[in-house]
Scaffold this motif. Structure first.
Motif, PDB file in Angstrom:
ATOM      1  N   ILE A  54       0.812  -1.213   0.000  1.00  0.00           N
ATOM      2  CA  ILE A  54       0.000   0.000   0.000  1.00  0.00           C
ATOM      3  C   ILE A  54       0.850   1.269   0.000  1.00  0.00           C
ATOM      4  O   ILE A  54       0.615   2.183  -0.794  1.00  0.00           O
ATOM      5  CB  ILE A  54      -0.958   0.001   1.216  1.00  0.00           C
ATOM      6  CG1 ILE A  54      -2.139  -0.927   0.936  1.00  0.00           C
ATOM      7  CG2 ILE A  54      -1.445   1.415   1.532  1.00  0.00           C
ATOM      8  CD1 ILE A  54      -3.015  -1.165   2.140  1.00  0.00           C
ATOM      9  N   ILE A  55       1.843   1.332   0.873  1.00  0.00           N
ATOM     10  CA  ILE A  55       2.624   2.564   1.031  1.00  0.00           C
ATOM     11  C   ILE A  55       3.346   2.959  -0.267  1.00  0.00           C
ATOM     12  O   ILE A  55       3.156   4.080  -0.764  1.00  0.00           O
ATOM     13  CB  ILE A  55       3.621   2.437   2.193  1.00  0.00           C
ATOM     14  CG1 ILE A  55       2.872   2.218   3.513  1.00  0.00           C
ATOM     15  CG2 ILE A  55       4.504   3.678   2.276  1.00  0.00           C
ATOM     16  CD1 ILE A  55       1.904   3.311   3.865  1.00  0.00           C
ATOM     17  N   SER A 143       4.400   3.904   7.657  1.00  0.00           N
ATOM     18  CA  SER A 143       3.353   3.208   8.409  1.00  0.00           C
ATOM     19  C   SER A 143       1.993   3.542   7.818  1.00  0.00           C
ATOM     20  O   SER A 143       1.714   4.692   7.471  1.00  0.00           O
ATOM     21  CB  SER A 143       3.393   3.610   9.881  1.00  0.00           C
ATOM     22  OG  SER A 143       2.241   3.128  10.562  1.00  0.00           O
ATOM     23  N   ARG A 144       1.131   2.552   7.705  1.00  0.00           N
ATOM     24  CA  ARG A 144      -0.203   2.801   7.176  1.00  0.00           C
ATOM     25  C   ARG A 144      -1.040   3.652   8.122  1.00  0.00           C
ATOM     26  O   ARG A 144      -2.094   4.150   7.748  1.00  0.00           O
ATOM     27  CB  ARG A 144      -0.916   1.493   6.866  1.00  0.00           C
ATOM     28  CG  ARG A 144      -1.213   0.597   8.061  1.00  0.00           C
ATOM     29  CD  ARG A 144      -2.033  -0.611   7.595  1.00  0.00           C
ATOM     30  NE  ARG A 144      -2.478  -1.430   8.706  1.00  0.00           N
ATOM     31  CZ  ARG A 144      -1.924  -2.568   9.076  1.00  0.00           C
ATOM     32  NH1 ARG A 144      -0.880  -3.019   8.415  1.00  0.00           N
ATOM     33  NH2 ARG A 144      -2.404  -3.269  10.093  1.00  0.00           N
ATOM     34  N   LYS A 145      -0.571   3.842   9.368  1.00  0.00           N
ATOM     35  CA  LYS A 145      -1.269   4.714  10.298  1.00  0.00           C
ATOM     36  C   LYS A 145      -1.051   6.185   9.958  1.00  0.00           C
ATOM     37  O   LYS A 145      -1.739   7.049  10.491  1.00  0.00           O
ATOM     38  CB  LYS A 145      -0.796   4.443  11.732  1.00  0.00           C
ATOM     39  CG  LYS A 145      -1.147   3.045  12.230  1.00  0.00           C
ATOM     40  CD  LYS A 145      -0.679   2.830  13.655  1.00  0.00           C
ATOM     41  CE  LYS A 145      -1.037   1.425  14.145  1.00  0.00           C
ATOM     42  NZ  LYS A 145      -0.599   1.188  15.545  1.00  0.00           N
ATOM     43  N   SER A 146      -0.100   6.461   9.065  1.00  0.00           N
ATOM     44  CA  SER A 146       0.185   7.840   8.644  1.00  0.00           C
ATOM     45  C   SER A 146      -0.257   8.064   7.203  1.00  0.00           C
ATOM     46  O   SER A 146       0.408   8.758   6.431  1.00  0.00           O
ATOM     47  CB  SER A 146       1.689   8.138   8.782  1.00  0.00           C
ATOM     48  OG  SER A 146       2.146   7.874  10.085  1.00  0.00           O
ATOM     49  N   ALA A 357      -9.827   5.346   5.276  1.00  0.00           N
ATOM     50  CA  ALA A 357     -11.001   5.535   6.126  1.00  0.00           C
ATOM     51  C   ALA A 357     -10.870   4.739   7.420  1.00  0.00           C
ATOM     52  O   ALA A 357     -11.146   5.249   8.514  1.00  0.00           O
ATOM     53  CB  ALA A 357     -12.261   5.122   5.371  1.00  0.00           C
ATOM     54  N   ILE A 358     -10.442   3.489   7.301  1.00  0.00           N
ATOM     55  CA  ILE A 358     -10.297   2.625   8.475  1.00  0.00           C
ATOM     56  C   ILE A 358      -9.256   3.194   9.434  1.00  0.00           C
ATOM     57  O   ILE A 358      -9.433   3.193  10.658  1.00  0.00           O
ATOM     58  CB  ILE A 358      -9.912   1.197   8.039  1.00  0.00           C
ATOM     59  CG1 ILE A 358     -11.086   0.543   7.291  1.00  0.00           C
ATOM     60  CG2 ILE A 358      -9.518   0.338   9.240  1.00  0.00           C
ATOM     61  CD1 ILE A 358     -10.704  -0.719   6.553  1.00  0.00           C
ATOM     62  N   THR A 359      -8.164   3.716   8.865  1.00  0.00           N
ATOM     63  CA  THR A 359      -7.095   4.282   9.690  1.00  0.00           C
ATOM     64  C   THR A 359      -7.552   5.538  10.412  1.00  0.00           C
ATOM     65  O   THR A 359      -7.328   5.710  11.617  1.00  0.00           O
ATOM     66  CB  THR A 359      -5.865   4.602   8.821  1.00  0.00           C
ATOM     67  OG1 THR A 359      -5.422   3.414   8.168  1.00  0.00           O
ATOM     68  CG2 THR A 359      -4.734   5.155   9.667  1.00  0.00           C
ATOM     69  N   VAL A 360      -8.184   6.452   9.671  1.00  0.00           N
ATOM     70  CA  VAL A 360      -8.605   7.724  10.247  1.00  0.00           C
ATOM     71  C   VAL A 360      -9.612   7.517  11.376  1.00  0.00           C
ATOM     72  O   VAL A 360      -9.554   8.188  12.413  1.00  0.00           O
ATOM     73  CB  VAL A 360      -9.202   8.630   9.157  1.00  0.00           C
ATOM     74  CG1 VAL A 360      -9.877   9.854   9.778  1.00  0.00           C
ATOM     75  CG2 VAL A 360      -8.122   9.067   8.181  1.00  0.00           C
ATOM     76  N   PRO A 364     -10.145  -1.511  13.686  1.00  0.00           N
ATOM     77  CA  PRO A 364      -9.145  -2.582  13.553  1.00  0.00           C
ATOM     78  C   PRO A 364      -8.985  -3.001  12.088  1.00  0.00           C
ATOM     79  O   PRO A 364      -9.913  -3.522  11.480  1.00  0.00           O
ATOM     80  CB  PRO A 364      -9.698  -3.728  14.389  1.00  0.00           C
ATOM     81  CG  PRO A 364     -10.940  -3.255  15.012  1.00  0.00           C
ATOM     82  CD  PRO A 364     -11.301  -1.920  14.456  1.00  0.00           C
ATOM     83  N   MET A 365      -7.808  -2.767  11.541  1.00  0.00           N
ATOM     84  CA  MET A 365      -7.564  -2.989  10.114  1.00  0.00           C
ATOM     85  C   MET A 365      -7.833  -4.423   9.686  1.00  0.00           C
ATOM     86  O   MET A 365      -8.468  -4.667   8.653  1.00  0.00           O
ATOM     87  CB  MET A 365      -6.114  -2.617   9.790  1.00  0.00           C
ATOM     88  CG  MET A 365      -5.762  -2.732   8.313  1.00  0.00           C
ATOM     89  SD  MET A 365      -6.515  -1.442   7.311  1.00  0.00           S
ATOM     90  CE  MET A 365      -5.611   0.002   7.881  1.00  0.00           C
TER      91      MET A 365
END
Length: 408
Positions: A54-55, A143-146, A357-360, A364-365
């Motif tokens: 993804i990144i 990180s997918r959290k960012s 959307a899930i991250t924002v 739970p991914m």
């Protein structure tokens, strides 16, 4: 321009295989119950491959698209009008879907995951925004959290490459090459989707029971109904805005081939030739259609905007969260705009927006992403219809506002 004949089976092969894997997985889950936990690792492998891809995929897709824009004074007004039309139709389509889920609320008593939601650190609103759109070290972008910070960084890299002129040509070539490599990597990973999502769905059905199907029936009915309404009512309204009754007749008299191509291929990119041919027949100026149609395919998606709202609503219902908060709705509208930009014009490309959307929202991914991907697969045909035809009707409005085009 010749438009290729539609081969239904070939065009839908990936979707049919994916639905076949989901169906087979569901049957295994019904038959063997919790015994299907043994095949769950196949689903985990597929998801992990997606997470790792993804990144770099997002970075190269956005940066290369921006870096290759051509800057001319003649196109300045066109880009401003195009941006206004694209944003307006995206937000209108999202609002239509929000209205639909309010009139026909989606409730889900089954909680897919018992895991605690990821918490957002406390702090002022300014601090929250700063952490959402930026990071304080480069490696944190990986990180997918960012995700939102990565998207903004990718845009900035693209613009910097554009401003670098001839000296930046080598870096632009690198971005183009990376984009092509990552697209092919995505195609390779997605070939595993029938097995990966089939295994995941078998696990969900086996563990949580056949009542899980109820989570998808109503949302799909609401989505298809809202899309049909938007397609006929709002596209007709847009045509009237572009030029009254004459433009209405011109649009509906020339959008049949693009519509069938979109449904038959499930790809906005594959519909570009049909859209360009239709735009030429509709007498949209060449410099307008040659910019709006190709850029609209990857950047402008009314159908994806509506599906983004649907997925957020379903996930909120599944995890027992309230979607009625004004701040939640405003954030959902913002996400739909970003989703339209970051999604590719390829079948099932919406998972990038789903991850965002899930991250924002701090869901739970591992539990939320497969559910969103399954919904994305099921709504793909009509979403592509709105995405592709939305580019054509937008080209009419942009031509009207920027060039004062009139239809005879």
């Amino acid at each position: 321009m010749e438009v290729k004949k539609i081969n239904f089976l070939k065009s839908y092969s990936s979707v049919l295989l994916l639905l076949g894997g989901i169906t087979l997985g569901s049957i295994l889950g019904l038959v063997f119950g919790k015994g299907v936990e043994v095949i769950k690792p196949f689903g985990d492998i597929f998801l992990n491959l997606l997470f790792t891809a993804i990144i770099p995929l997002i970075f190269f897709t956005i940066a290369s698209s921006i870096a290759n824009l051509e800057r001319t004074e003649k196109l300045g007004k066109l880009f401003i009008v195009m941006l206004a039309v694209f944003l307006s139709t995206l937000l209108i389509s999202a609002l239509v879907m929000i209205f639909a889920v309010y009139v026909f609320p989606i409730h889900q008593s089954i909680i897919i995951s018992k895991l605690p939601l990821e918490t957002i650190e406390s702090g002022s609103v300014g601090d929250q925004i700063a952490k959402l759109v930026t990071v304080n070290d480069f490696f944190e972008l990986l990180s997918r959290k960012s995700m939102l910070a990565l998207i903004i960084f990718s845009f900035l890299i693209g613009f910097a490459s554009l401003q670098s002129g001839e000296k930046g040509s080598g870096f632009r070539n690198f971005l183009d090459s990376g984009n092509e490599v990552m697209k092919n990597l995505l195609m390779m990973i997605m070939k595993l989707a029938p097995i990966g999502l089939g295994a995941y769905f078998a696990y969900q059905v086996g563990v949580f029971g056949p009542q899980l199907f109820g989570a998808y029936a109503k949302p799909l009915g609401i989505y298809y109904g809202a899309c049909v309404f938007y397609f006929f009512v709002f596209f007709s309204l847009y045509a009237f805005i572009a030029g009254g009754k004459k433009a209405f007749k011109v649009f509906w008299g020339n959008n049949i081939t693009p519509s069938l191509t979109a449904i038959g291929t499930c790809s906005s990119i594959a519909t570009i030739p049909a859209n360009l041919e239709a735009a030429e027949k509709m007498q949209i100026p060449s410099h307008v259609r040659n910019v709006v149609i190709p850029l609209g395919a990857p950047l402008h998606k009314d159908g994806s905007s509506m599906s983004s709202i649907l997925k957020i609503t379903v996930l909120f219902a599944m995890f027992g969260k309230d979607f009625t908060e004004p701040s939640t709705i405003l954030l959902a509208l913002g996400i739909t705009v970003i989703v339209s930009i970051v999604e590719g014009g390829i079948p099932n490309g919406g998972y990038i927006g789903e991850v965002l959307a899930i991250t924002v929202y701090g869901l739970p991914m591992e539990q939320a992403l497969p559910v969103a991907m399954i919904l994305g697969t099921l709504v793909d045909p009509i979403a592509t219809l709105l995405n592709a035809n939305g580019d054509l009707i937008s080209a009419m409005m942009i031509s009207r506002f920027s060039e004062k085009t009139k239809w005879e």
